[in-house]
Motif scaffolding. Structure first.
Motif, mmCIF file in Angstrom:
data_model
loop_
_atom_site.group_PDB
_atom_site.id
_atom_site.type_symbol
_atom_site.label_atom_id
_atom_site.label_comp_id
_atom_site.label_asym_id
_atom_site.label_seq_id
_atom_site.Cartn_x
_atom_site.Cartn_y
_atom_site.Cartn_z
ATOM 1 N N ILE A 35 7.762 6.178 -1.942
ATOM 2 C CA ILE A 35 7.736 8.281 -0.849
ATOM 3 C C ILE A 35 8.112 8.882 -2.245
ATOM 4 O O ILE A 35 9.504 8.977 -2.349
ATOM 5 C CB ILE A 35 8.060 8.112 0.168
ATOM 6 C CG1 ILE A 35 7.657 6.304 0.638
ATOM 7 C CG2 ILE A 35 8.165 8.665 0.852
ATOM 8 C CD1 ILE A 35 6.220 6.776 1.355
ATOM 9 N N PRO A 36 7.737 10.085 -2.568
ATOM 10 C CA PRO A 36 5.924 10.182 -1.746
ATOM 11 C C PRO A 36 5.459 10.029 -3.573
ATOM 12 O O PRO A 36 4.091 10.367 -3.543
ATOM 13 C CB PRO A 36 6.429 11.680 -1.905
ATOM 14 C CG PRO A 36 7.275 12.567 -2.734
ATOM 15 C CD PRO A 36 8.937 11.519 -2.292
ATOM 16 N N PRO A 94 8.133 12.940 3.835
ATOM 17 C CA PRO A 94 9.133 13.209 2.657
ATOM 18 C C PRO A 94 10.200 14.324 3.170
ATOM 19 O O PRO A 94 11.168 13.941 2.645
ATOM 20 C CB PRO A 94 8.598 12.785 1.574
ATOM 21 C CG PRO A 94 7.070 12.851 2.190
ATOM 22 C CD PRO A 94 7.157 12.906 3.206
#
Length: 780
Positions: free
Chosen positions: A365-366, A437
């Motif tokens: 992520i991301p 995030p």
């Protein structure tokens, strides 16, 4: 609105390509399946034709019914490219070589119609590389659609778009795969391995390497990394045997070449000499001579063996004996947390593998996706995990996970630090929220047309509830009856709830009822444990009361003054099948497996299954008219405990009507069933009572003769004959002849009498006990 896809082509008739073509054919869509022309081949279409023939014999079956194969047209790439001119979508599933794929794309670009979507099933080659040097028009229509194997059964589809890909093309493919193929579509960035394989391969590699380094046997590894974490009991080594060890070196090499040097994959990657040796010796898993596990046949005995990771030699497979596993078993739903904190080698292994895997998920992520739910969905549906990695992280607690990583000397990703003091998911006013995030919360909205009972239950209270069932208001005057017992087995509490529900619905302003739940299986049938307990203490009146109450409850549903729609998914066996037979209509998930399997435990369907099948088959369009054909077909179906292996097959076998609906996407089943129920409300009238003319003694004699032949051929055991003779008595109508008319109550009385005679027999009790102990039928 997405452009409709009415015809599809698949290029490449290997395991994946053929499987994709089969599943598109399952949806009733015409498919062109092409492959190369082998050198010196007399039949230029032999590769594609052979692939279809193999699939017709395969188990598990790629086709939902054999008739679906008629939707596939086979051909070859030299003669039949012009046949692609009217296709709306062309799927490339050829060998993972960039030069071969690009050469094919140029040929496809010369014959495809304007706007025809082209996609690759690759999981290793970046989209950027695939389209390099090709026309802008081709790039606008191109994407990656990564199916998981086997395509019919694995619900995940990863879709990757390029910077030039038309939004309309992505929308068309996504909509088609959702509605027609039943896929959960996860959109990924153009990164190596996308989501499922990027995380799944690291998990597998970590499991193998840590087991080799820490003296963990394959049985211990699979037990630790399986059920305690909601992962299938195959664990890792069993999973590799299932998919084939020979795939592993290719995937690892691809990841090695594509992933940046800073990726955690490089930290644990190493040459796995043992796997190379096993592949060279033909030990490629279940499709070869064996894999990490094998079955050694000595005479009539079958011995399961497992490989020793240090010596590479096989030895008798042993059940793991670890304090950590014992503690996890006692912990129930907290098994994973208990394992991760245990001080023995099993606990340390769990920490080294699962903490690393969850940490790696957070590191994606991301860059790979901004959505924790996309990653969780990919692992739930692509690897059959019950919980995705972020759900597991929430169970452990982000701060506890950070502490484990620091204890083990592993890096803590920035996104995991962001979750410190929080969680990855939360519920806010009944809405599902996920951590982004940047640390903010984002709502996880369901797609249009998707309604889940789990969402409704978050903010509602049940209308009725007991220990095995609940009744819910799902809006628009429709109520939903949910089973909540173990494996949704049917017991007196559920029967009581059915009777209560039938009275409750009209008195409280409801218009219709669904019978639906979100378990893995709709219902595995009656609770055999209760039956064997009552039989062991000779509580025959208690058993007879349960049989009679079941008949009354199901008949109450059938005669209710409102529409009743069953909405099954997974197994609907025995009593679970019988309740569906008593519904006004059924909206079934495509992967519904229906059957009256009571003979396997020495019994007959006692809750109206015999009478309903006789009625269904008496009006089945494929059977000749007259009293004997439906009787003979019902006898064949019930006496052999036949299970339809798809909702489509259930229609062919008479378990479902032609008018019953089929939903391909499991997430859409509740909404579809509700719509079906509401459409029936206006002018609703309960079904007319069944009246049947059955053949009587002559029909019974015919079935006895057929049974005797099966016995002589070795296809029926002595106790099969005992059970089937009782079944023959019911289906023939008992003491009747073809001039008399029998009512539903007449046939229900025959079912009760036969059931009670059989349940007193030692042969039946032996079968029930054996099923409860082993999960397999006893052939006595």
């Amino acid at each position: 609105m997405a452009t409709p896809i009415n015809k599809v082509a698949v290029i490449g008739a290997g395991v994946m390509g053929a499987g994709i073509a089969a599943h598109i054919a399952n949806a009733g869509i015409p498919v062109v399946l092409l492959d190369i022309v082998p050198a010196d081949a007399e039949n230029r279409n032999v590769i594609a034709e052979t692939a279809v023939q193999k699939m017709l014999k395969a188990d598990p079956a790629p086709f939902m019914t054999k008739g679906c194969a008629r939707n596939i047209q086979t051909g070859n790439l030299e003669d039949d490219l012009p046949r692609l001119a009217d296709c709306d979508w062309i799927i490339e599933a050829v060998v993972e070589r960039l030069d071969i794929k690009q050469d094919l794309y140029r040929k496809l670009d010369s014959v495809r119609k304007k706007g025809c979507i082209v996609s690759s099933n690759t999981s290793t080659i970046p989209l950027e590389s695939l389209t390099k040097g090709l026309s802008d028009a081709f790039a606008r229509d191109f994407c990656i659609t990564h199916f998981f194997n086997p395509p019919r059964y694995m619900r995940l589809l990863e879709v990757v778009r390029g910077p030039q890909t038309r939004a309309e093309a992505i929308d068309a493919v996504s909509t088609f795969c959702d509605l027609k193929l039943g896929k959960s579509v996860v959109h990924c960035q153009d990164r190596p391995g996308f989501i499922g394989n990027r995380l799944g391969i690291l998990w597998i590699l970590a499991a193998v390497v840590e087991a080799m380094d820490n003296d963990i046997s394959i049985e211990e590894a699979d037990a630790i990394l399986g059920r305690p974490f909601g992962i299938p009991k195959t664990g890792v080594f069993g999973l590799m045997d299932l998919v084939g060890l020979d795939l592993m070196p290719h995937i690892l090499q691809s990841m090695l070449s594509l992933l940046p040097k800073t990726d955690a994959f490089h930290v644990i990657n190493r040459d796995l000499a043992l796997i190379r040796t096993m592949i060279a010796d033909g030990y490629t898993g279940r499709k070869g001579k064996g894999g990490f596990y094998r079955i050694n046949r000595t005479g009539t005995e079958k011995i399961k063996e497992g490989i020793d990771l240090k010596t590479g030699q096989y030895r008798v497979s042993a059940k793991p004996q670890l304090a950590s596993l014992d503690a996890a078993k006692e912990a129930g739903k907290k098994a994973g947390q208990v394992l991760l904190s245990h001080p023995d080698k099993g606990g340390r292994y769990a920490r080294r593998v699962m903490a690393r895997t969850l940490s790696y998920a957070a590191s994606l992520i991301p860059d790979v996706t901004a959505s924790v739910d996309d990653i969780d969905e990919a692992m739930r549906l692509g690897y059959n995990w019950k919980f995705g990695p972020f759900q597991l992280a929430d169970q452990i607690g982000p701060d506890a996970l950070i502490a484990i990583l620091k204890q083990e000397g592993m890096p803590v990703p920035a996104f995991l630090e962001t979750a410190s003091g929080k969680s990855f998911y939360q519920i806010e006013n009944g809405r599902r929220m996920a951590l982004s995030p940047d640390g903010s919360w984002k709502e996880l909205a369901r797609p249009d047309g998707v309604v889940l009972l789990e969402d409704i239950k978050r903010t509602a209270k049940p209308l009725l509830k007991n220990g095995s069932a609940s009744l819910w208001d799902i809006g628009d005057g429709v109520a939903c009856l949910e089973f909540t017992s173990k494996m949704n087995s049917l017991d007196p509490e559920i029967l009581k709830m059915i009777s209560q529900t039938v009275r409750f619905i009209p008195k409280n302003g409801f218009k219709a009822l669904l019978v639906y739940n979100e378990g893995s299986n709709f219902s595995v049938g009656a609770n055999l444990g209760l039956a064997i307990f009552a039989a062991n203490i000779a509580a025959w009146p208690m058993i007879e009361e349960m049989v009679e109450n079941g008949q009354k409850a199901y008949m109450a549903l059938k005669r209710a003054p409102f529409p009743v729609v069953g909405a099954p998914s997974g197994m609907a066996l025995g009593g679970g099948c019988e309740i569906l037979l008593h519904c006004d209509a059924v909206q079934a998930h495509a992967e519904t497996y229906m059957g009256l399997v009571e003979v396997g435990v020495g019994l007959i369907p006692g809750w109206g299954g015999c009478k309903e099948m006789l009625h269904r088959l008496s009006i089945h369009p494929a059977l000749p008219k007259g009293p004997m054909p439906p009787v003979a077909k019902a006898f064949e179906t019930i006496s052999t405990a036949t299970v339809a292996k798809s909702a489509m097959e259930a229609k062919e076998r008479g378990f479902l009507r032609d008018s019953d609906g089929i939903t391909m996407n499991r997430y859409r089943l509740l909404a579809d069933a509700k719509a079906k129920a509401l459409a029936m409300v206006q002018g609703y009238k309960p079904a007319e009572p069944i009246e049947l003319k059955l053949p009587g003694e002559t029909g019974k004699v015919a079935m006895e003769m057929a049974l005797g032949q099966f016995r002589r051929m070795g296809k029926a055991t002595p106790y099969d004959e005992v059970v089937s003779l009782e079944l023959a008595n019911i289906l023939s109508g008992g003491e009747t002849d073809h001039t008399e008319t029998l009512t539903e109550d007449n046939i229900l009385a025959l079912e009760r009498s036969s059931f009670m005679r059989l349940v007193r027999q030692k042969g039946t009790l032996d079968r029930v006990e054996h099923m409860l102990l082993t999960g397999k039928p006893l052939r006595n």
